[in-house]
Design a protein around this motif. Structure first.
Motif, mmCIF file in Angstrom:
data_model
loop_
_atom_site.group_PDB
_atom_site.id
_atom_site.type_symbol
_atom_site.label_atom_id
_atom_site.label_comp_id
_atom_site.label_asym_id
_atom_site.label_seq_id
_atom_site.Cartn_x
_atom_site.Cartn_y
_atom_site.Cartn_z
ATOM 1 N N LEU A 84 0.855 -1.187 0.000
ATOM 2 C CA LEU A 84 0.000 0.000 0.000
ATOM 3 C C LEU A 84 0.887 1.232 0.000
ATOM 4 O O LEU A 84 2.041 1.187 0.442
ATOM 5 N N LEU A 85 0.358 2.347 -0.470
ATOM 6 C CA LEU A 85 1.029 3.628 -0.315
ATOM 7 C C LEU A 85 0.790 4.150 1.091
ATOM 8 O O LEU A 85 -0.243 3.856 1.705
ATOM 9 N N SER A 86 1.724 4.945 1.600
ATOM 10 C CA SER A 86 1.555 5.491 2.949
ATOM 11 C C SER A 86 0.351 6.423 3.037
ATOM 12 O O SER A 86 -0.164 6.677 4.117
ATOM 13 N N SER A 87 -0.108 6.929 1.892
ATOM 14 C CA SER A 87 -1.252 7.850 1.874
ATOM 15 C C SER A 87 -2.593 7.119 1.890
ATOM 16 O O SER A 87 -3.648 7.756 1.947
ATOM 17 N N ALA A 88 -2.575 5.784 1.835
ATOM 18 C CA ALA A 88 -3.827 5.022 1.801
ATOM 19 C C ALA A 88 -4.632 5.231 3.083
ATOM 20 O O ALA A 88 -4.069 5.296 4.183
ATOM 21 N N GLN A 89 -5.929 5.336 2.928
ATOM 22 C CA GLN A 89 -6.814 5.534 4.069
ATOM 23 C C GLN A 89 -7.306 4.181 4.591
ATOM 24 O O GLN A 89 -7.495 3.241 3.832
ATOM 25 N N ASP A 90 -7.540 4.118 5.913
ATOM 26 C CA ASP A 90 -8.111 2.936 6.572
ATOM 27 C C ASP A 90 -7.396 1.653 6.131
ATOM 28 O O ASP A 90 -7.999 0.716 5.588
ATOM 29 N N MET A 91 -6.101 1.611 6.377
ATOM 30 C CA MET A 91 -5.281 0.483 5.934
ATOM 31 C C MET A 91 -5.743 -0.869 6.498
ATOM 32 O O MET A 91 -5.813 -1.855 5.745
ATOM 33 N N PRO A 92 -6.051 -0.973 7.798
ATOM 34 C CA PRO A 92 -6.481 -2.286 8.307
ATOM 35 C C PRO A 92 -7.690 -2.852 7.570
ATOM 36 O O PRO A 92 -7.751 -4.054 7.298
ATOM 37 N N ALA A 93 -8.642 -1.984 7.208
ATOM 38 C CA ALA A 93 -9.834 -2.462 6.479
ATOM 39 C C ALA A 93 -9.452 -2.943 5.082
ATOM 40 O O ALA A 93 -9.946 -3.982 4.617
ATOM 41 N N PHE B 185 6.602 -14.256 8.223
ATOM 42 C CA PHE B 185 6.113 -13.570 9.414
ATOM 43 C C PHE B 185 7.059 -13.761 10.599
ATOM 44 O O PHE B 185 7.144 -12.910 11.483
ATOM 45 N N THR B 186 7.781 -14.869 10.634
ATOM 46 C CA THR B 186 8.646 -15.163 11.780
ATOM 47 C C THR B 186 9.983 -14.433 11.721
ATOM 48 O O THR B 186 10.714 -14.402 12.705
ATOM 49 N N LYS B 187 10.327 -13.829 10.568
ATOM 50 C CA LYS B 187 11.596 -13.110 10.442
ATOM 51 C C LYS B 187 11.457 -11.684 10.983
ATOM 52 O O LYS B 187 10.392 -11.063 10.868
ATOM 53 N N SER B 188 12.533 -11.167 11.542
ATOM 54 C CA SER B 188 12.533 -9.778 11.993
ATOM 55 C C SER B 188 12.505 -8.868 10.774
ATOM 56 O O SER B 188 13.365 -8.992 9.892
ATOM 57 N N PRO B 189 11.538 -7.953 10.692
ATOM 58 C CA PRO B 189 11.407 -7.140 9.478
ATOM 59 C C PRO B 189 12.588 -6.190 9.275
ATOM 60 O O PRO B 189 13.198 -5.737 10.230
ATOM 61 N N VAL B 190 12.908 -5.946 8.025
ATOM 62 C CA VAL B 190 13.890 -4.948 7.636
ATOM 63 C C VAL B 190 13.130 -3.714 7.201
ATOM 64 O O VAL B 190 12.347 -3.768 6.246
ATOM 65 N N ASN B 191 13.311 -2.601 7.909
ATOM 66 C CA ASN B 191 12.617 -1.371 7.519
ATOM 67 C C ASN B 191 13.363 -0.162 8.064
ATOM 68 O O ASN B 191 14.358 -0.299 8.777
ATOM 69 N N ASP B 192 12.895 1.019 7.701
ATOM 70 C CA ASP B 192 13.551 2.264 8.104
ATOM 71 C C ASP B 192 12.878 2.912 9.304
ATOM 72 O O ASP B 192 13.091 4.091 9.571
ATOM 73 N N LEU B 193 12.043 2.156 10.019
ATOM 74 C CA LEU B 193 11.372 2.722 11.186
ATOM 75 C C LEU B 193 12.384 2.931 12.314
ATOM 76 O O LEU B 193 13.325 2.153 12.467
ATOM 77 N N PRO B 194 12.167 3.969 13.139
ATOM 78 C CA PRO B 194 13.090 4.203 14.253
ATOM 79 C C PRO B 194 12.994 3.088 15.287
ATOM 80 O O PRO B 194 12.006 2.401 15.387
ATOM 81 N N ALA C 173 8.183 2.629 4.784
ATOM 82 C CA ALA C 173 7.460 2.638 6.058
ATOM 83 C C ALA C 173 7.737 3.900 6.869
ATOM 84 O O ALA C 173 6.923 4.295 7.707
ATOM 85 N N ALA C 174 8.878 4.536 6.615
ATOM 86 C CA ALA C 174 9.204 5.761 7.350
ATOM 87 C C ALA C 174 8.224 6.890 7.045
ATOM 88 O O ALA C 174 8.154 7.869 7.797
ATOM 89 N N HIS C 175 7.469 6.780 5.942
ATOM 90 C CA HIS C 175 6.496 7.815 5.598
ATOM 91 C C HIS C 175 5.169 7.655 6.336
ATOM 92 O O HIS C 175 4.284 8.499 6.214
ATOM 93 N N LEU C 176 5.010 6.571 7.083
ATOM 94 C CA LEU C 176 3.806 6.388 7.869
ATOM 95 C C LEU C 176 3.838 7.292 9.097
ATOM 96 O O LEU C 176 4.902 7.527 9.691
ATOM 97 N N SER C 177 2.670 7.768 9.491
ATOM 98 C CA SER C 177 2.590 8.520 10.746
ATOM 99 C C SER C 177 2.705 7.546 11.914
ATOM 100 O O SER C 177 2.542 6.318 11.743
ATOM 101 N N ALA C 178 2.965 8.074 13.101
ATOM 102 C CA ALA C 178 3.070 7.210 14.287
ATOM 103 C C ALA C 178 1.753 6.470 14.524
ATOM 104 O O ALA C 178 1.751 5.292 14.913
ATOM 105 N N ASP C 179 0.632 7.146 14.248
ATOM 106 C CA ASP C 179 -0.675 6.514 14.449
ATOM 107 C C ASP C 179 -0.882 5.380 13.449
ATOM 108 O O ASP C 179 -1.371 4.301 13.809
ATOM 109 N N GLN C 180 -0.494 5.602 12.178
ATOM 110 C CA GLN C 180 -0.616 4.553 11.166
ATOM 111 C C GLN C 180 0.234 3.336 11.548
ATOM 112 O O GLN C 180 -0.218 2.185 11.459
#
Length: 401
Positions: free
Chosen positions: A274-283, A392-401, A309-316
């Motif tokens: 998904l793009l970080s701008s997508a609305q209601d991602m869980p749905a 799912f069992t692997k530790s994700p690689v991402n740019d999140l703090p 993933a770094a473009h996601l807000s903390a709430d997202q």
């Protein structure tokens, strides 16, 4: 005697002038060439993709910014417009009018140009708008280097570790008919960490030298599946005995369920994008999982935010983590969307030969992707580089703090 002396003096200055001309012309030959690098890897060198100057500004093809740098580019031939976006910020270049606007309708004075069969955009404006850095580094030939947070080397360290790569690129560019043999290199008296090989020969698509460095793990991630080239990609992976992750759109795009079944049936994992701008991602992800379950009897909690993933807000981020999703980012773009198979493989294998970190290689569903996959897999298996599958069992690689 005076005549003889005069002739000698004249001859001396002629020789000096000729030598100076040769030195100047040799230097100018390399100064006319500019290399382009994104983070810690060079882009293929060609006259059609080299940076140019217009109105005192430096320009590059817009494809330089797409992929690894987290920016998407969309060109409309009918409207003659190019839009660059990272989900939060955007620039819209109107080539017919020579105008540039951002998402807030602020205008800028550096338009885009159609050159060498593609759209060139101003480096300073694009970097400033999307939080990137750029520098011009003096070397055998000058280097334009554009970086985001994914760069691990300083400019000086990048150049010193790339001496042989630069030399080989210049040799191949200035002497394209020089045969298929590897250009000669100075004898360093042994292997050095600074001796970076050219892992894939662009002419043959075959690995050449043993890399000095290897990643601790490589993950292959295909975004945008299923597509027209998915079956060929699956065949290339199967021929190499390598498994990968296929991230399918969760934005309501109609998915080919037969291909979904093939992906899962051949032992690969499925995730969503998904793009970080997508609305209601869980749905959106619940709806996509319903489709995946009906097609394959499986569900997935793997997610790749295509612009990072770094473009996601903390709430997202928190909502997705609470819903049980693991966020993965691509750390290396193969550029199979804009390069042929050999050049795309060269981008990947050169970068892999310069790191010991985990690398998530991003590929798409393009015409070049199946052959690019085969070349990269050949390189990975030839040099026994660890290949793992995103699960799912692997530790994700991402740019999140």
């Amino acid at each position: 005697m005076k005549r003889t002396l005069s002739r000698l003096v004249c001859l001396f200055f002629c020789v000096l002038f000729a030598g100076g001309c040769l030195l100047t012309s040799g230097k100018a030959a390399n100064e006319d060439i500019m290399l382009t690098a994104v983070n810690d890897a060079f882009l293929p060198l060609s006259a059609s993709t080299m940076p140019v100057r217009r109105g005192g500004e430096q320009y590059v093809p817009y494809s330089v910014f797409s992929g690894t740098l987290g920016i998407s580019g969309a060109y409309s031939a009918s409207e003659q417009t190019l839009t660059l976006s990272n989900g939060e910020n955007s620039l819209r270049f109107d080539l017919s009018r020579g105008t540039v606007y951002d998402q807030n309708m602020n205008s800028y004075t550096t338009p885009a140009y159609w050159l060498n069969g593609t759209v060139y955009v101003p480096v300073k404006l694009v970097c400033g708008k999307f939080g990137l850095t750029y520098s011009t580094i003096p070397s055998i030939a000058p280097i334009l280097r554009i970086c985001n947070s994914g760069a691990s080397l300083s400019d000086s360290a990048f150049v010193s570790s790339s001496t042989n790569t630069i030399r080989n690129m210049l040799d191949a560019y200035t002497n394209p008919g020089g045969g298929t043999s590897t250009p000669s290199r100075p004898d360093s008296g042994g292997n050095s960490a600074n001796d970076v090989p050219t892992p894939i020969d662009p002419a043959t698509g075959e690995p050449t030298e043993t890399p000095v460095m290897k990643p601790s793990a490589v993950y292959l991630a295909y975004l945008g599946a299923p597509g027209d080239n998915t079956e060929e990609i699956l065949d290339a992976l199967e021929a190499s005995g390598i498994h990968a992750a296929f991230f399918v759109p969760a934005d309501g795009t109609v998915l080919d369920q037969d291909l979904l079944r093939q992906i899962v049936g051949r032992g690969h994992t499925v995730g969503f994008t998904l793009l970080s701008s997508a609305q209601d991602m869980p749905a959106k992800l619940r709806a996509a999982n319903d489709i995946l379950f009906r097609a394959t009897g499986t569900v997935s909690h793997l997610l790749c935010i295509s612009d990072g993933a770094a473009h996601l807000s903390a709430d997202q981020q928190q909502r997705l983590l609470d819903a049980g999703y693991r966020l993965w980012d691509a750390s290396l773009d193969s550029r199979d969307h804009s390069y042929g198979p050999a050049d795309a493989a060269q981008v990947v294998t050169t970068a892999l030969s310069q790191t010991t970190a985990e690398v998530v290689v991003r590929m798409g569903q393009y015409d070049a992707t199946p052959r690019t996959t085969a070349l990269i897999c050949t390189y990975l298996t030839t040099y026994a580089i660890p290949v793992q599958t995103i699960t799912f069992t692997k530790s994700p690689v991402n740019d999140l703090p």
